[in-house]
Design a protein around this motif. Structure first.
Motif, PDB file in Angstrom:
ATOM      1  N   MET A  87       5.660  -4.903   9.151  1.00 56.31           N
ATOM      2  CA  MET A  87       6.971  -5.337   8.393  1.00 56.31           C
ATOM      3  C   MET A  87       7.982  -5.015   8.976  1.00 56.31           C
ATOM      4  O   MET A  87       8.079  -4.066   9.936  1.00 56.31           O
ATOM      5  CB  MET A  87       6.810  -4.588   6.960  1.00 56.31           C
ATOM      6  CG  MET A  87       5.719  -4.869   5.853  1.00 56.31           C
ATOM      7  SD  MET A  87       5.861  -4.632   4.430  1.00 56.31           S
ATOM      8  CE  MET A  87       7.029  -6.258   3.791  1.00 56.31           C
ATOM      9  N   TYR A  88       9.156  -5.522   8.988  1.00 57.73           N
ATOM     10  CA  TYR A  88      10.466  -5.285   9.375  1.00 57.73           C
ATOM     11  C   TYR A  88      11.389  -5.575   8.479  1.00 57.73           C
ATOM     12  O   TYR A  88      11.387  -6.093   7.542  1.00 57.73           O
ATOM     13  CB  TYR A  88      10.645  -6.287  10.728  1.00 57.73           C
ATOM     14  CG  TYR A  88      10.854  -7.713  10.186  1.00 57.73           C
ATOM     15  CD1 TYR A  88      12.234  -8.299   9.987  1.00 57.73           C
ATOM     16  CD2 TYR A  88       9.793  -8.792  10.129  1.00 57.73           C
ATOM     17  CE1 TYR A  88      12.350  -9.793   9.405  1.00 57.73           C
ATOM     18  CE2 TYR A  88       9.933  -9.917   9.760  1.00 57.73           C
ATOM     19  CZ  TYR A  88      11.274 -10.537   9.392  1.00 57.73           C
ATOM     20  OH  TYR A  88      11.532 -11.950   8.874  1.00 57.73           O
ATOM     21  N   GLY A 156       7.436  -0.671   2.076  1.00 54.13           N
ATOM     22  CA  GLY A 156       9.005  -0.825   1.787  1.00 54.13           C
ATOM     23  C   GLY A 156       9.341   0.330   0.415  1.00 54.13           C
ATOM     24  O   GLY A 156       9.851  -0.522  -0.575  1.00 54.13           O
ATOM     25  N   CYS A 157       9.059   1.326   0.670  1.00 56.49           N
ATOM     26  CA  CYS A 157       9.264   2.572  -0.373  1.00 56.49           C
ATOM     27  C   CYS A 157       9.926   3.603   0.123  1.00 56.49           C
ATOM     28  O   CYS A 157       9.727   4.178   1.227  1.00 56.49           O
ATOM     29  CB  CYS A 157       7.892   2.875  -1.137  1.00 56.49           C
ATOM     30  SG  CYS A 157       8.032   3.793  -2.775  1.00 56.49           S
ATOM     31  N   PHE A 158      11.088   4.176  -0.487  1.00 55.06           N
ATOM     32  CA  PHE A 158      11.939   5.067  -0.206  1.00 55.06           C
ATOM     33  C   PHE A 158      11.428   6.379  -1.091  1.00 55.06           C
ATOM     34  O   PHE A 158      11.573   6.157  -2.228  1.00 55.06           O
ATOM     35  CB  PHE A 158      13.090   4.875  -0.200  1.00 55.06           C
ATOM     36  CG  PHE A 158      14.104   3.949   0.866  1.00 55.06           C
ATOM     37  CD1 PHE A 158      14.370   4.257   1.904  1.00 55.06           C
ATOM     38  CD2 PHE A 158      13.612   2.667   0.694  1.00 55.06           C
ATOM     39  CE1 PHE A 158      15.100   3.546   2.930  1.00 55.06           C
ATOM     40  CE2 PHE A 158      14.168   1.637   1.816  1.00 55.06           C
ATOM     41  CZ  PHE A 158      14.926   2.172   2.835  1.00 55.06           C
ATOM     42  N   PHE A 159      10.882   7.244  -0.574  1.00 53.94           N
ATOM     43  CA  PHE A 159      10.454   8.686  -1.189  1.00 53.94           C
ATOM     44  C   PHE A 159      11.255   9.503  -1.195  1.00 53.94           C
ATOM     45  O   PHE A 159      12.199   9.978  -0.303  1.00 53.94           O
ATOM     46  CB  PHE A 159       9.178   9.136  -0.654  1.00 53.94           C
ATOM     47  CG  PHE A 159       7.789   8.053  -1.002  1.00 53.94           C
ATOM     48  CD1 PHE A 159       7.134   8.422  -2.388  1.00 53.94           C
ATOM     49  CD2 PHE A 159       7.514   7.251  -0.295  1.00 53.94           C
ATOM     50  CE1 PHE A 159       6.055   7.578  -2.885  1.00 53.94           C
ATOM     51  CE2 PHE A 159       6.264   6.458  -0.978  1.00 53.94           C
ATOM     52  CZ  PHE A 159       5.800   6.682  -1.824  1.00 53.94           C
ATOM     53  N   ALA A 248      16.125 -10.186   0.566  1.00 46.35           N
ATOM     54  CA  ALA A 248      14.803  -9.348   0.732  1.00 46.35           C
ATOM     55  C   ALA A 248      15.217  -8.132   1.701  1.00 46.35           C
ATOM     56  O   ALA A 248      15.777  -8.262   2.689  1.00 46.35           O
ATOM     57  CB  ALA A 248      13.748 -10.300   1.445  1.00 46.35           C
ATOM     58  N   ALA A 249      14.632  -7.252   1.220  1.00 48.25           N
ATOM     59  CA  ALA A 249      15.051  -5.982   2.305  1.00 48.25           C
ATOM     60  C   ALA A 249      14.075  -5.629   3.425  1.00 48.25           C
ATOM     61  O   ALA A 249      14.420  -5.381   4.414  1.00 48.25           O
ATOM     62  CB  ALA A 249      14.791  -4.667   1.199  1.00 48.25           C
ATOM     63  N   PHE A 250      12.680  -6.134   3.137  1.00 53.71           N
ATOM     64  CA  PHE A 250      11.781  -6.422   4.158  1.00 53.71           C
ATOM     65  C   PHE A 250      10.918  -7.500   4.004  1.00 53.71           C
ATOM     66  O   PHE A 250      10.390  -8.079   2.952  1.00 53.71           O
ATOM     67  CB  PHE A 250      10.974  -4.949   4.010  1.00 53.71           C
ATOM     68  CG  PHE A 250      11.590  -3.691   4.131  1.00 53.71           C
ATOM     69  CD1 PHE A 250      11.993  -3.133   5.146  1.00 53.71           C
ATOM     70  CD2 PHE A 250      11.807  -3.038   2.783  1.00 53.71           C
ATOM     71  CE1 PHE A 250      12.822  -1.779   5.099  1.00 53.71           C
ATOM     72  CE2 PHE A 250      12.612  -2.008   2.728  1.00 53.71           C
ATOM     73  CZ  PHE A 250      12.973  -1.246   3.863  1.00 53.71           C
TER      74      PHE A 250
END
Length: 459
Positions: A87-88, A156-159, A248-250
């Protein structure tokens, strides 16, 4: 770099000439490293994780926990982005969107992660293999956003780093204070102390007898660590946010071959079945409750005794694998014009020996019938499953917790199949047993299914 990689592949090993500048190759420090134009480059740390055959955590979850610990020793940033290698980034302001959420003190103290939907390029116009998973990645996530939030979908997840160390009101302290989410790193990432600590926490034996993977970090126990980790974080009290901007973010790649799609889904299904929580007892309660209710209805209705009810529910199971199954198949064949059988008259001829066995409550098989085959196959399959499970438990005591529900289901099926075992294995002297031809055919088909399942799982 391309030439060096190809050279290493051809030689089959990494030469000493490529190892002489180890720190400069695997670490970039934004405080001093610049590109050819003189611009400052971001920190870059490449981690080659140590692996061991004796370590049970050599999957993605183990790699993520290593990265969480190594990043803690070097920067300990409060926000962690997980992204699959295929993914980018499609929108440079995505981190700014995330900071808008985490900048709110109330959000930061309650939100464990912010999930963006998975988007894929290269999917054809009609999405032949249904690779977009709109329900899982967009529709369901948007609905869950109004509750505790969507589940984690692996990329695609920010923790919030703090979320990996216990619930919002409970802080679990790691073995080293340097790994605490509140530790402030005040040394350069290339300092000997930082690099030595990074090598220590990346070792395959660091997690031995620790809480990593069970109470801290990404959770172990299944190959779908994303689903399980998101579920456990929400159980601990964390909320999540679904962010689905117009741009789209990614973007990532989707399989374009049916076999790749099916293999990917098989892995997901296997992982979902591996998740066994203590709340599964609720399903046991519902299962037993349904049987108790049926028993009470049966008895209060004046139907008779416990044995009569037991035969009633047991026959429902037998019918579902015999006459119901064959009736549906025969109807389908008749509907498409393949086959059509005449009306079968139920035999009412009275045989003295048969009548005697019936009065004794003994199951009567007697003749070879294809309708007996699925029932016998189910009996064989559950018997083999129970024996295999018990052998695995005896070999390793840690298997029992994971196999408890499976063993319970197998025992339930075996108890219902006792008349089948009696008529099949313990040959009766009368003519009501299962013919040897039926037993051999059922055993052969069961063995064939075992072989196919084994080969499929191994592949």
């Amino acid at each position: 770099m391309k030439g060096r990689v190809e050279n290493v592949v051809e030689r089959g090993k990494v030469g000493d000439e490529y190892i002489s500048g180890e720190d400069e190759v695997v670490v970039l420090d934004r405080s001093k490293d610049r590109d050819k134009t003189g611009h400052v480059m971001p920190n870059l740390i490449y981690v080659s994780r140590e692996k061991s055959r004796t370590s049970p955590h050599n999957f993605k979850a183990g790699a993520l926990n290593v990265l969480i610990r190594v990043s803690a020793t070097m920067t300990n940033s409060p926000i962690i982005l997980t992204l699959d290698c295929d993914m980018y980034s499609n929108d440079p302001i995505t981190p700014q969107r995330v900071l808008c959420y985490f900048s709110e003190p109330e959000v930061q103290s309650q939100v464990g992660y912010i999930q963006f939907p998975q988007m894929f390029h290269g999917i054809n116009k009609n999405d032949t293999y249904n690779c977009e998973f709109k329900r899982s990645f967009v529709i369901n996530s948007r609905g869950l956003d109004g509750l505790k939030g969507p589940n984690h979908v692996g990329t695609g997840c920010f923790f919030n780093r703090r979320a990996f160390f216990g619930g919002p009101s409970t802080l679990l302290l790691p073995e080293l204070s340097e790994l605490s989410p509140y530790n402030v790193v005040n040394k350069p990432i290339q300092s000997p102390e930082v690099l030595a600590l990074a090598h220590l926490v990346a070792g395959c034996n660091f997690e031995n007898h620790s809480q990593w993977g069970f109470k801290m970090g990404v959770k172990y126990g299944t190959i779908v660590e994303d689903f399980f980790t998101g579920y456990r974080l929400q159980c601990e009290g964390w909320k999540s946010i679904f962010c689905n901007p117009e741009r789209a973010a990614f973007y990532g790649d989707a399989p374009i071959s049916l076999v790749d799609v099916l293999n990917q889904n098989k892995r997901w299904v296997l992982g979902f079945l591996e998740v066994s929580e203590s709340w599964f007892v609720l399903y046991i309660f519902l299962f037993l409750g349904a049987y108790v209710k049926d028993f009470l209805d049966f008895m209060l209705g004046g139907a008779g005794t416990f044995q009569k009810w037991w035969n009633d529910q047991r026959m429902w199971l037998i019918r579902s694998l015999s006459c119901f199954l064959f009736g549906c198949v025969e109807y389908f064949m008749k509907s498409v014009g393949i086959s059509m059988h005449g009306f079968n008259v139920t035999s009412k001829v009275v045989d003295e020996e048969q009548s005697k066995r019936y009065e004794q409550g003994t199951f009567e098989f007697g003749v070879h019938s294809s309708m007996f085959v699925p029932v016998i196959m189910a009996a064989i399959t559950n018997f083999v499953a129970l024996i295999s499970g018990l052998i695995m438990i005896l070999r390793g005591k840690n298997y029992f917790e994971g196999f408890f529900i499976q063993l319970l289901i197998a025992v339930f099926a075996i108890v219902n199949c006792l008349p089948v075992y009696e008529a099949m294995a313990f040959r009766r002297s009368d003519k009501g047993g299962i013919p040897i031809k039926t037993t051999l055919l059922s055993a052969f088909l069961s063995f064939t299914l075992f072989t196919i399942a084994y080969v499929t799982l191994r592949s």
